[in-house]
Design an enzyme around this catalytic site. Sequence first.
Site, PDB file in Angstrom:
ATOM      1  N   ASP A 121       0.676  -1.585   0.358  1.00  0.00           N
ATOM      2  CA  ASP A 121       0.233   0.176   0.311  1.00  0.00           C
ATOM      3  C   ASP A 121       0.787   1.232   0.349  1.00  0.00           C
ATOM      4  O   ASP A 121       0.448   2.431   0.138  1.00  0.00           O
ATOM      5  CB  ASP A 121      -0.819  -0.068   1.184  1.00  0.00           C
ATOM      6  CG  ASP A 121      -0.307  -0.072   2.294  1.00  0.00           C
ATOM      7  OD1 ASP A 121       0.840  -1.085   2.813  1.00  0.00           O
ATOM      8  OD2 ASP A 121      -0.872   0.275   3.339  1.00  0.00           O
ATOM      9  N   GLU A 173      10.617  -3.696  12.896  1.00  0.00           N
ATOM     10  CA  GLU A 173      11.629  -3.584  12.326  1.00  0.00           C
ATOM     11  C   GLU A 173      12.663  -3.340  13.123  1.00  0.00           C
ATOM     12  O   GLU A 173      13.764  -3.462  12.173  1.00  0.00           O
ATOM     13  CB  GLU A 173      11.875  -1.780  11.344  1.00  0.00           C
ATOM     14  CG  GLU A 173      10.725  -1.612  10.295  1.00  0.00           C
ATOM     15  CD  GLU A 173       8.918  -0.866  11.100  1.00  0.00           C
ATOM     16  OE1 GLU A 173       8.603  -0.943  12.510  1.00  0.00           O
ATOM     17  OE2 GLU A 173       7.928  -0.779  11.154  1.00  0.00           O
TER      18      GLU A 173
HETATM   19  N1  UDP Z   1      -0.763  -7.741   5.613  1.00  0.00           N
HETATM   20  C1  UDP Z   1      -0.946  -9.207   5.942  1.00  0.00           C
HETATM   21  N2  UDP Z   1      -1.637  -9.631   6.691  1.00  0.00           N
HETATM   22  C2  UDP Z   1      -2.469  -8.771   7.674  1.00  0.00           C
HETATM   23  C3  UDP Z   1      -2.610  -7.619   7.161  1.00  0.00           C
HETATM   24  C4  UDP Z   1      -1.270  -7.080   6.596  1.00  0.00           C
HETATM   25  O1  UDP Z   1      -0.407  -9.423   5.178  1.00  0.00           O
HETATM   26  O2  UDP Z   1      -3.389  -9.272   8.231  1.00  0.00           O
HETATM   27  C5  UDP Z   1       0.176  -7.248   4.932  1.00  0.00           C
HETATM   28  C6  UDP Z   1      -0.195  -5.774   4.714  1.00  0.00           C
HETATM   29  O3  UDP Z   1      -0.571  -6.246   2.025  1.00  0.00           O
HETATM   30  C7  UDP Z   1       1.217  -4.995   3.809  1.00  0.00           C
HETATM   31  C8  UDP Z   1       1.635  -5.265   4.824  1.00  0.00           C
HETATM   32  O4  UDP Z   1       1.567  -6.528   5.525  1.00  0.00           O
HETATM   33  O5  UDP Z   1       2.118  -5.136   2.648  1.00  0.00           O
HETATM   34  C9  UDP Z   1       1.405  -4.166   6.207  1.00  0.00           C
HETATM   35  O6  UDP Z   1       0.540  -4.106   6.594  1.00  0.00           O
HETATM   36  P1  UDP Z   1      -1.068  -2.886   6.477  1.00  0.00           P
HETATM   37  O7  UDP Z   1      -0.204  -2.386   5.594  1.00  0.00           O
HETATM   38  O8  UDP Z   1      -2.410  -2.585   7.120  1.00  0.00           O
HETATM   39  O9  UDP Z   1      -0.203  -1.629   8.053  1.00  0.00           O
HETATM   40  P2  UDP Z   1       0.199  -0.735   8.440  1.00  0.00           P
HETATM   41  O10 UDP Z   1       0.779  -0.109   7.801  1.00  0.00           O
HETATM   42  O11 UDP Z   1      -1.323   0.223   8.451  1.00  0.00           O
HETATM   43  O12 UDP Z   1       1.601  -0.564   9.145  1.00  0.00           O
HETATM   44 MN    MN Z   2       0.192   0.400   5.075  1.00  0.00          MN
END
Ligand code: UDP
Ligand code: MN
Length: 368
Positions: free
Chosen positions: A226, A309
Site C-alpha cells: 500500500d 523493523e
Molecule cells: N498484511 C498482511 N496480513 C495482514 C495485514 C497486513 O500480509 O493481516 C500486509 C499488508 O498487505 C502490507 C503489510 O502487511 O503489505 C503491512 O500492513 P498494513 O499496510 O495494514 O500496515 P500499516 O502500514 O498500517 O502498518
Molecule cells: Mn501500510
Amino acid sequence: MMKPTMKVGLIAFIGLCVLFYQYHLSNVVRYDQLASFNGADSAAFISLEDDNGSRKITEDTIKNAVRSVQYIKGLSPDITELIIQELLSQLLIKSTHDNTLTPSSTKSSSLVDLKQVNNTLEPLYIITPTYRRSEQIPELTRMSHTLMLVDNIHWLVIEDSKIPTKQVTQLLERTGLKFEHLIAPMPDKYKLKKGAKPRGVSNRNRGLSWIRANATDGVFYFADDDNTYDIDLFKEIRRTKKVSLFPVGLCTSYGLSSPIIKNGKFIGFYDGWIAGRKFPVDMAGFAVSVKFLHQRPNAIMPYRAGFEEDGFLRSLTPFEPTEAEFFGDNCTRVLAWHTQTKKNNPSLPLNMKIHNNTNLVQLKQQIV
Ligand code: UDP
Ligand code: MN
C-alpha cells in the site's frame, strides 16, 4: 544506394513508429513522459534530431513502449524481451565513455554492448507482503506499474493466505516482471490475538528464506503493497553494500521518519515513535544487501507488533546504526511514502435472480 547504417536506422524507425502508433491507439499512458520522469541519468539515449530541444528516444522509452503493448495485449514475457532486445540492438549501441547511446553501426557489436548493460545490474529483490481484501488488486496494480519502470526487479509477492489468490497470479503474469508468488499465512496464535497484530511478518520471513535459498547477490527491500515509491528509490538502494537507511514520508504524527544528518554525519533518528527502539525506522526506510544477509544466518523478523523493523535490524548483529549507508541524497529526499488506503467492506453479493447472464457476473469475480 542507401548506406547500410541509414538502412538499419530506417528499419528501426519504422518499427518504432508501429510501436508508438499501437501505444497511442491504446491511449492509456504517455510512456515517453514516464521515461523522462525516470531521469536521463539512468536512461541512455540517442537523439533523433539535433541536440537542441529534440525528442529523445531512450532505452527506457523503448522498454516502456514494448511493455505497454505487452500489458495491454498480453504478449508473453519471452516475446516481449525479444522485441526489446531486437529494437535496442538495431537502434542503439552503448557508448564507451558515458551513458549516451549512439546509433548502431553493426548488429553484432550492439548485441555485445546490450549484454554488458544488462550484466552490470544486480537484481533488486522486492519483498511484498499482501493479503486478500477489497483493496488488494488495486494496490498491487499500482505497485506493479511502479516496478515496471525499474530494471532487473525480482518481485517476491507473498500472501498471508493458505492458498495463492488466482487474481493475484493473473495480475503478476500480465506485468511481465520476474516474480515469485508465495504464501505464508500468519500463525493462528497471532491471528486470533486481540489488539495490534504483527502484520506481514510471516510473509517477510518467507521472503527472507526464499532469498537465502535462491539469491547470491543484489539487494532486497521490504515494500508493503500500500505504500508509494518514487522510482529513484530503486536506483539508490541498488547501491546498498550492507544496510542503507533513508527517509519515509507520512509516518506517525511527525509526518516523517528519517535518520538525522548533521554536517554530513549521522546523529540520531527522527520518528514519532521511539519506544526504546535502537532502530526507530519504518519498514519502507531500509534496504539490505543479499551478501550481508548471508553473513547473518540468524537474521529474522520477530512477531512483535510495532517492533518488526527494530527486531529485524537488531538481528543483523553485529551492526550499528552508525555503520549504515544514508541514501536519498544523504537523507535529504523523501522517496518512499507510508500511504494508507481507506478500508472498504467486502461488496454485497450479486442478486443472481436479477443479474444472471449479465456482465456483472464477470465483474463481481474481479472484486472482493
Ligand atoms: N498484511 C498482511 N496480513 C495482514 C495485514 C497486513 O500480509 O493481516 C500486509 C499488508 O498487505 C502490507 C503489510 O502487511 O503489505 C503491512 O500492513 P498494513 O499496510 O495494514 O500496515 P500499516 O502500514 O498500517 O502498518
Ligand atoms: Mn501500510
